[in-house]
Scaffold this active site. Sequence first.
Site, PDB file in Angstrom:
ATOM      1  N   ASP A  41      -7.602   7.187   3.014  1.00 31.42           N
ATOM      2  CA  ASP A  41      -6.808   7.003   4.230  1.00 31.42           C
ATOM      3  C   ASP A  41      -7.582   7.429   5.490  1.00 31.42           C
ATOM      4  OD1 ASP A  41      -4.493   6.324   5.622  1.00 31.42           O
ATOM      5  OD2 ASP A  41      -3.171   7.485   4.323  1.00 31.42           O
ATOM      6  N   ASP A  45       1.924   0.789   8.112  1.00 34.40           N
ATOM      7  CA  ASP A  45       2.688   0.848   6.853  1.00 34.40           C
ATOM      8  C   ASP A  45       3.827  -0.163   6.816  1.00 34.40           C
ATOM      9  OD1 ASP A  45       1.014   2.917   6.415  1.00 34.40           O
ATOM     10  OD2 ASP A  45       2.565   4.458   6.266  1.00 34.40           O
TER      11      ASP A  45
HETATM   12  C1  GLA Z   1      -0.580   6.574   5.597  1.00 31.03           C
HETATM   13  C2  GLA Z   1      -0.785   5.363   4.682  1.00 31.03           C
HETATM   14  C3  GLA Z   1       0.383   5.267   3.725  1.00 31.03           C
HETATM   15  C4  GLA Z   1       0.511   6.536   2.908  1.00 31.03           C
HETATM   16  C5  GLA Z   1       0.654   7.724   3.837  1.00 31.03           C
HETATM   17  C6  GLA Z   1       0.584   9.053   3.075  1.00 31.03           C
HETATM   18  O1  GLA Z   1       0.499   6.388   6.441  1.00 31.03           O
HETATM   19  O2  GLA Z   1      -0.925   4.206   5.432  1.00 31.03           O
HETATM   20  O3  GLA Z   1       0.233   4.147   2.891  1.00 31.03           O
HETATM   21  O4  GLA Z   1      -0.622   6.673   2.098  1.00 31.03           O
HETATM   22  O5  GLA Z   1      -0.370   7.750   4.816  1.00 31.03           O
HETATM   23  O6  GLA Z   1       0.696  10.150   3.902  1.00 31.03           O
END
Ligand code: GLA
Length: 399
Positions: free
Chosen positions: A147, A202
């Site tokens: 990430d 997301d």
């Molecule tokens: C980010 C990613 C998500 C998830 C969260 C976890 O927002 O894009 O898919 O992995 O972090 O904290």
Amino acid sequence: MKKLFFLSLIFLTVQAYGQKFEGLAKTPPMGWNSWNHFACNVSEDLIKGIADAMVESGMKDAGYEYVVIDDCWHGERDEDGFIQPHPERFPSGMRALADYIHSLGLKFGIYSCAGYKTCAGYPGSRGYEYQDALQYARWGVDYLKYDWCYTEGLNAEGAFMTIRDALYEAGRPIVLSICEWGNNNPWDWGKDVGHLWRTTGDIHLCWDCEYDHGTWSAWGFLKILDMHEQLRKYNGPDHWNDADMLQVGNGMDVNMDRAHFSMWAMLATPLMAGNDVRNMTQETVDILTNEEVIAVNQDPLGIQAFKYDRIGTADIWVKPMENDELAAAFLNRAEFPMEFEFNWEEHIFIDEIFEKEFSFSGTTYNIRDLWAKEDIGTTNVVKSIKVPANDIVMYRLHK
Ligand code: GLA
């Protein structure tokens, strides 16, 4: 001779660094990820239960392979700097959990972050990349989602190359899932770095909303679909545009879930379930394990569908596939049903990027309805197509 020795030394050094493990994701990865449903509520009991349910529900047989623990599995680093799992959530340790998952014939995925903290505030990999990669290899990890929070001052391509090289050096083939939300055009550089890259922020549990988090937004299914559309030329075997984990079974209406799943299949994007697979309705099982829809997603050519046209409120999407076959989907974006006559012979689907053409005036195709699971005739008959509100009709066409 001496020259040859030095040349091969250089070659070997170049080989050892600067590459990803090739061929680990020839078709879009399929599996399950904890984040969409469980967020930080992860534990070894949960993950084992999920893995068991993936076998019992038929998901494993349908092709789901990776069991991925997203954020929040982390404990502290030990005195030598090696990351440890959270002692209460994962008391048996990650190696034992990996062994359990492997014993079921599934693969084990984990999450980390290029920054000094993960998005949920746990220890990130910045400055520990090689050590973390070594630890994951020792644990038996098969898939790493990496990430992009807390990365001030880092260059995205460079940071993802560092973890790529660290994984390679650790020696265990691990799929690398790049997750920087499309902020740094990963489609321009991701192919040589990882096996998939997120294209957007997301996914949110809704049909067509924007959910404002202040500094960033999460997006409904249609929003992600629309943002993803322009990226099709970058998609292909071993380097996928990742439209984010599925929300199927998390609370949308069943027709919306069906549309969402179908379009992720059409996009040739990873199919990572994001629901509680231990407690699924039959409708959710039927969507997630529709093998004919999954076969569209897993087609070896790996071509992302293109939007051909719109009739009324229905978008027509076309996905070229192996053996001159294709999938066609009629996605009704509206909250009311629609019906129209479709005369195939008046249409030619042309894919300029992947150089495919499907003309129905000279060639007759057989039509298979992938949700009704029946053969419904051929393209030389004008058919009426009914698409319920916020739903989809999906066909596979073959000669
Ligand atoms: C980010 C990613 C998500 C998830 C969260 C976890 O927002 O894009 O898919 O992995 O972090 O904290």
